[in-house]
Design a protein around this motif. Structure first.
Motif, short mmCIF file in Angstrom:
data_model
loop_
_atom_site.label_atom_id
_atom_site.label_comp_id
_atom_site.label_asym_id
_atom_site.label_seq_id
_atom_site.Cartn_x
_atom_site.Cartn_y
_atom_site.Cartn_z
N GLU A 1 33.37 -7.78 -24.10
CA GLU A 1 34.83 -7.91 -23.94
C GLU A 1 35.37 -6.86 -22.96
O GLU A 1 36.21 -7.16 -22.12
CB GLU A 1 35.53 -7.75 -25.30
CG GLU A 1 35.23 -8.85 -26.27
CD GLU A 1 35.62 -8.51 -27.70
OE1 GLU A 1 35.64 -9.43 -28.52
OE2 GLU A 1 35.90 -7.32 -28.00
N LEU A 2 34.87 -5.65 -23.08
CA LEU A 2 35.32 -4.58 -22.19
C LEU A 2 34.99 -4.91 -20.73
O LEU A 2 35.83 -4.76 -19.84
CB LEU A 2 34.64 -3.28 -22.60
CG LEU A 2 35.11 -2.03 -21.88
CD1 LEU A 2 35.07 -0.85 -22.82
CD2 LEU A 2 34.26 -1.75 -20.66
N LEU A 3 33.79 -5.39 -20.48
CA LEU A 3 33.38 -5.71 -19.11
C LEU A 3 34.16 -6.89 -18.54
O LEU A 3 34.51 -6.90 -17.36
CB LEU A 3 31.88 -5.99 -19.05
CG LEU A 3 30.98 -4.79 -19.33
CD1 LEU A 3 29.52 -5.20 -19.36
CD2 LEU A 3 31.21 -3.67 -18.33
N ARG A 4 34.45 -7.87 -19.37
CA ARG A 4 35.24 -9.01 -18.90
C ARG A 4 36.68 -8.61 -18.57
O ARG A 4 37.27 -9.14 -17.64
CB ARG A 4 35.25 -10.12 -19.95
CG ARG A 4 33.97 -10.89 -20.00
CD ARG A 4 34.05 -12.04 -20.95
NE ARG A 4 32.77 -12.75 -20.97
CZ ARG A 4 32.33 -13.45 -21.98
NH1 ARG A 4 33.05 -13.57 -23.07
NH2 ARG A 4 31.16 -14.06 -21.91
N LEU B 1 31.02 -12.75 -35.84
CA LEU B 1 31.43 -11.89 -34.73
C LEU B 1 30.80 -12.31 -33.41
O LEU B 1 31.45 -12.26 -32.37
CB LEU B 1 31.04 -10.43 -35.01
CG LEU B 1 31.67 -9.78 -36.23
CD1 LEU B 1 31.05 -8.42 -36.50
CD2 LEU B 1 33.17 -9.66 -36.04
N ASP B 2 29.54 -12.73 -33.46
CA ASP B 2 28.85 -13.05 -32.22
C ASP B 2 27.61 -13.87 -32.54
O ASP B 2 27.15 -13.91 -33.68
CB ASP B 2 28.45 -11.76 -31.48
CG ASP B 2 28.24 -11.95 -29.99
OD1 ASP B 2 28.39 -13.09 -29.49
OD2 ASP B 2 27.91 -10.96 -29.32
N GLU B 3 27.09 -14.51 -31.51
CA GLU B 3 25.84 -15.25 -31.63
C GLU B 3 25.10 -15.16 -30.31
O GLU B 3 25.69 -15.31 -29.25
CB GLU B 3 26.11 -16.72 -31.97
CG GLU B 3 24.87 -17.54 -32.12
CD GLU B 3 25.13 -18.96 -32.58
OE1 GLU B 3 24.18 -19.75 -32.62
OE2 GLU B 3 26.29 -19.29 -32.90
N GLY B 4 23.82 -14.88 -30.41
CA GLY B 4 22.96 -14.83 -29.22
C GLY B 4 21.81 -15.80 -29.39
O GLY B 4 21.82 -16.64 -30.29
N GLY B 5 20.82 -15.64 -28.55
CA GLY B 5 19.68 -16.54 -28.60
C GLY B 5 18.80 -16.32 -29.82
O GLY B 5 18.10 -17.23 -30.26
N MET B 6 18.83 -15.12 -30.38
CA MET B 6 17.93 -14.80 -31.49
C MET B 6 18.63 -14.48 -32.81
O MET B 6 17.98 -14.38 -33.84
CB MET B 6 17.06 -13.59 -31.11
CG MET B 6 16.14 -13.81 -29.92
SD MET B 6 14.92 -15.09 -30.20
CE MET B 6 13.94 -14.36 -31.46
N GLY C 1 36.48 -2.73 -33.17
CA GLY C 1 36.95 -2.46 -31.82
C GLY C 1 36.37 -3.45 -30.83
O GLY C 1 35.70 -4.41 -31.18
N GLN C 2 36.61 -3.16 -29.58
CA GLN C 2 36.18 -4.02 -28.49
C GLN C 2 34.68 -3.84 -28.25
O GLN C 2 34.18 -2.73 -28.22
CB GLN C 2 36.97 -3.64 -27.24
CG GLN C 2 36.83 -4.54 -26.07
CD GLN C 2 37.72 -4.10 -24.91
OE1 GLN C 2 37.91 -2.91 -24.68
NE2 GLN C 2 38.26 -5.07 -24.20
N ASN C 3 33.97 -4.96 -28.09
CA ASN C 3 32.55 -4.83 -27.78
C ASN C 3 32.37 -4.72 -26.27
O ASN C 3 33.30 -4.92 -25.49
CB ASN C 3 31.72 -5.96 -28.40
CG ASN C 3 32.01 -7.32 -27.81
OD1 ASN C 3 32.26 -7.47 -26.61
ND2 ASN C 3 31.96 -8.34 -28.66
N LEU C 4 31.15 -4.42 -25.85
CA LEU C 4 30.88 -4.19 -24.44
C LEU C 4 31.17 -5.43 -23.60
O LEU C 4 31.74 -5.33 -22.51
CB LEU C 4 29.43 -3.74 -24.25
CG LEU C 4 29.03 -3.39 -22.81
CD1 LEU C 4 29.89 -2.29 -22.23
CD2 LEU C 4 27.56 -3.02 -22.76
#
Length: 119
Positions: A96-99, A12-17, A91-94
């Motif tokens: 995606e919503l902000l973009r 679903l996602d990947e961040g720095g940690m 659903g939409q994550n934050l």
């Protein structure tokens, strides 16, 4: 791919940690499985600090109960992989919503942040 008792469906996602996957549990329920990424350094002290932060996050989520906060389902270690299994919300994550809503109207920003503040 399997992490602990969870069958991974997709990332679903990947961040720095961490990386987050959609997975199903042994009972077929959908969960979000968050796995800790190790520090870029091989310094054992840095690895221990990452593990400690990850465990603190799991403990904090376990203690918090609110309709606006996802529930902790499980926490564990599979080989060298530390993971947290959380309630999956589709659903939409934050991000995606902000973009999608640039610029974000002030009233919409309040609608988004108010439930977070209540939590």
């Amino acid at each position: 791919m399997q992490i602990g008792r969870y069958s991974i469906h997709r990332q679903l996602d990947e961040g720095g940690m961490a990386k987050v996957y959609q997975a199903s549990g042994p009972d077929g329920s959908l969960v979000a499985v968050k796995t800790m990424l190790g520090p870029p350094s091989t310094d054992p002290r840095e690895r221990w600090e990452c593990v400690e932060r990850f465990q603190q996050e799991a403990r904090a989520v376990r203690l918090l109960t609110h309709p606006n906060i996802v529930d902790l389902v499980d926490f564990g270690i599979e080989g060298d992989t530390f993971f947290i299994a959380l309630e999956f919300l589709d659903g939409q994550n934050l991000r995606e919503l902000l973009r999608a809503a640039r610029p974000l109207a002030p009233q919409r920003a309040v609608e988004i942040i108010a439930p977070v503040c209540h939590a």
